[in-house]
Enzyme design. Structure first.
Site, PDB file in Angstrom:
ATOM      1  N   TYR A   1       4.017   4.931  11.461  1.00  0.00           N
ATOM      2  CA  TYR A   1       4.298   3.513  11.698  1.00  0.00           C
ATOM      3  C   TYR A   1       5.153   2.857  10.613  1.00  0.00           C
ATOM      4  O   TYR A   1       5.427   1.654  10.683  1.00  0.00           O
ATOM      5  CB  TYR A   1       2.992   2.725  11.870  1.00  0.00           C
ATOM      6  CG  TYR A   1       1.971   2.924  10.760  1.00  0.00           C
ATOM      7  CD1 TYR A   1       2.043   2.180   9.588  1.00  0.00           C
ATOM      8  CD2 TYR A   1       0.931   3.833  10.902  1.00  0.00           C
ATOM      9  CE1 TYR A   1       1.111   2.342   8.583  1.00  0.00           C
ATOM     10  CE2 TYR A   1      -0.011   4.012   9.902  1.00  0.00           C
ATOM     11  CZ  TYR A   1       0.086   3.261   8.740  1.00  0.00           C
ATOM     12  OH  TYR A   1      -0.847   3.442   7.739  1.00  0.00           O
TER      13      TYR A   1
ATOM     14  N   HIS B   1      -3.416   4.573   4.785  1.00  0.00           N
ATOM     15  CA  HIS B   1      -4.614   3.731   4.842  1.00  0.00           C
ATOM     16  C   HIS B   1      -5.810   4.438   4.214  1.00  0.00           C
ATOM     17  O   HIS B   1      -6.516   3.884   3.375  1.00  0.00           O
ATOM     18  CB  HIS B   1      -4.924   3.370   6.302  1.00  0.00           C
ATOM     19  CG  HIS B   1      -6.180   2.593   6.488  1.00  0.00           C
ATOM     20  ND1 HIS B   1      -6.339   1.320   5.989  1.00  0.00           N
ATOM     21  CD2 HIS B   1      -7.338   2.919   7.110  1.00  0.00           C
ATOM     22  CE1 HIS B   1      -7.561   0.882   6.309  1.00  0.00           C
ATOM     23  NE2 HIS B   1      -8.187   1.834   6.977  1.00  0.00           N
TER      24      HIS B   1
ATOM     25  N   ARG C   1       0.858  -1.183   0.000  1.00  0.00           N
ATOM     26  CA  ARG C   1       0.000   0.000   0.000  1.00  0.00           C
ATOM     27  C   ARG C   1       0.896   1.235   0.000  1.00  0.00           C
ATOM     28  O   ARG C   1       1.458   1.611   1.025  1.00  0.00           O
ATOM     29  CB  ARG C   1      -0.898  -0.026   1.245  1.00  0.00           C
ATOM     30  CG  ARG C   1      -2.032   0.981   1.234  1.00  0.00           C
ATOM     31  CD  ARG C   1      -2.685   1.052   2.599  1.00  0.00           C
ATOM     32  NE  ARG C   1      -1.838   1.788   3.532  1.00  0.00           N
ATOM     33  CZ  ARG C   1      -1.738   1.524   4.835  1.00  0.00           C
ATOM     34  NH1 ARG C   1      -2.400   0.525   5.364  1.00  0.00           N
ATOM     35  NH2 ARG C   1      -0.965   2.254   5.612  1.00  0.00           N
TER      36      ARG C   1
END
Length: 384
Positions: free
Chosen positions: A289, A280, A276
Site C-alpha cells: 500500500y 505496521h 512509520r
C-alpha cells in the site's frame, strides 16, 4: 464563547476570541531536517529551543529507543516474540512524552509505544513479556504511573481522561498524557474522550502520532479536516501541530501543553507529524500500500540523525559521548536478547491466580481439578 473564563488569557485576537485554539499554520519546527536551527516563525514567541543538556539527554534516549526497535525486530525474526509493532522513525514522539512528564504524572501508551514505556523506568523484560505471549500484562501500572499498552484503538484515551478527572477532584497537580495514532481519531472513543476532557476541564494532553497510516489506510482517506489538530477547536480546547521528527520542537510544544494543564489550563491536543518507517507489524507487508519512493522521502527526516547533526555542529556531542551512549543502548539490547532467548516455564496455576482478587468457588474447584489432573499425569509418567 467557552464556559471556562480561565481560557481568556490565551485569546489570540480580539476579533476572534477563540483564535488561540487554532494550531500553527505549519507544524512547529525548531531544528530543520539538515540539523540546522529552523528559521524564525510566528510561533517562536511561544516555543523556545530547549537547552543543550536537555537535548543531549533526549539524544541518548533516541539512541536507546532506536536500538530497542532494531533488537526487537531481530528477535521477532528469530521467533522469540510473537509480534512487534516497530516505532522506528517516530521515537522522538515517545521520548518527548517521557521527558515532559514528572514521575507522579501518568502516561497512557498504545501498542506501538514500547520506547515510551521503557522511558518511564519499566524493566525491559516486563515491557516485552506480553509481546512474547508469556504473561498477561508484564508490569504493575501503579508502580510506574504508566498504563498498560492498549491494542484496541483509542480506548486508552477514555481511561486517561478518567485518571485526569480523578486527579482534579483530589486537588492534585497530576497531568495525564495520552498517546494515540492518526487511526484513533476515527474512533468514537476519541470523540468521547476529548468531549469529556473539555467539558470537565481536566489536566490531560492528547498526543497524536500522525505516522500517515492506520495500518494500510492513508490519512487522506481518514479525515478531510485541515489537520488533525484542527479537531480540537470543536471541543473548545487548543490544538497544535508539530514536526514529530524534531525532538526539540516536540519538547517545546508538548512541554507547553503539559505545564498549561498542570496550571489549570485544561486539556490540549497536539498532532505530531511523523512517519512509520517499518511495516505496521511483522505480520504486515507495507509494500502492498505504499511505494519505496514514499518511504525514501522520510529517510532524511530521521529524528535521531537530525538531532545528532545539530548537537555535533553545536559542539555538544563528542566521540566519547556517542561511545558511552551506544554502550548504554547495547546494554539494554543485551538484556532483551538474554531474557527473550531464555525458555520460560509456564505455571498452569497462573490461569486462576489473577482473575479475581478473591477467587470464586468455581475457580477454586477448577484449579483443584487441574492440579489433580497434572498430578495424575506426572505420576503416570513416572511409572512409564
Amino acid at each position: 464563547m467557552t464556559n471556562h473564563p480561565e481560557f481568556i488569557e490565551y485569546t489570540g485576537n480580539a476579533d476572534c476570541p477563540e483564535s488561540y485554539l487554532l494550531p500553527s499554520a505549519t507544524p512547529v519546527q525548531l531544528i530543520a531536517p539538515d540539523g540546522s536551527a529552523a528559521p524564525d516563525a510566528d510561533y517562536k514567541e511561544t516555543y523556545n529551543l530547549p537547552d543543550p543538556h536537555t537535548l543531549v539527554d533526549g539524544y541518548e534516549r533516541l539512541v536507546v529507543g532506536r536500538r530497542i526497535n532494531d533488537q526487537a525486530n531481530a528477535l521477532v525474526r528469530q521467533g522469540r516474540m510473537a509480534v512487534y509493532p516497530s516505532s522506528t522513525g517516530q521515537e522522538a514522539c515517545q521520548v518527548a512524552a517521557d521527558m515532559c512528564l514528572r514521575a507522579g504524572d501518568w502516561l497512557f501508551p498504545t501498542y506501538r509505544d514500547t520506547v515510551a514505556v521503557l522511558g518511564r523506568g519499566v524493566d525491559p523484560m516486563e515491557a516485552f513479556e506480553s509481546l512474547r505471549g508469556d504473561w498477561h500484562s508484564g508490569f504493575d501500572p501503579h508502580r510506574y504511573n504508566t498504563a498498560l499498552p492498549t491494542t484496541p484503538l483509542a480506548t486508552q484515551l477514555l481511561h486517561a481522561v478518567g485518571v485526569a478527572h480523578a486527579a482534579k477532584l483530589r486537588g492534585e497537580d497530576t497531568v495525564v498524557l495520552a498517546l494515540c495514532g492518526d487511526g484513533s481519531t476515527s474512533e468514537g472513543d476519541f470523540h468521547e474522550a476529548l468531549n469529556f476532557a473539555a467539558v470537565f476541564h481536566v489536566p490531560v494532553v492528547f498526543l497524536i502520532q500522525n505516522n500517515q497510516y492506520a495500518i494500510s489506510v492513508p490519512l487522506i482517506h481518514q479525515s478531510v479536516a485541515p489537520s488533525l489538530a484542527h479537531k480540537a477547536v470543536g471541543y473548545g480546547m487548543p490544538g497544535e501541530r508539530v514536526d514529530g521528527n524534531d525532538l526539540a520542537a516536540l519538547l517545546a510544544v508538548v512541554g507547553h501543553a503539559v505545564e498549561r494543564a498542570r496550571n489549570g489550563g485544561g486539556p490540549a491536543l497536539v498532532e505530531a507529524h511523523t512517519y512509520r518507517m517499518e511495516s505496521h507489524t511483522n505480520a504486515d507487508d507495507a509494500t502492498r500500500y505504499r511505494t519505496p519512493e514514499e518511504v525514501a522521502q522520510w529517510v532524511p527526516k530521521d529524528p535521531l540523525l537530525r538531532l545528532e547533526k545539530y548537537l555535533r555542529d553545536a559542539g555538544r556531542l563528542a566521540a566519547a559521548d556517542t561511545a558511552r551512549i551506544s554502550a548504554a543502548a547495547e546494554a539494554i539490547a543485551k538484556v532483551l536478547r538474554d531474557g527473550l532467548n531464555a525458555e520460560t516455564v509456564a505455571d498452569p496455576a497462573d490461569l486462576f491466580a489473577h482473575v479475581y482478587a478473591e477467587p470464586t468457588p468455581q475457580l477454586r474447584e477448577q484449579a483443584r481439578q487441574l492440579s489433580d489432573e497434572l498430578a495424575a499425569a506426572s505420576l503416570e509418567g513416572a511409572h512409564q
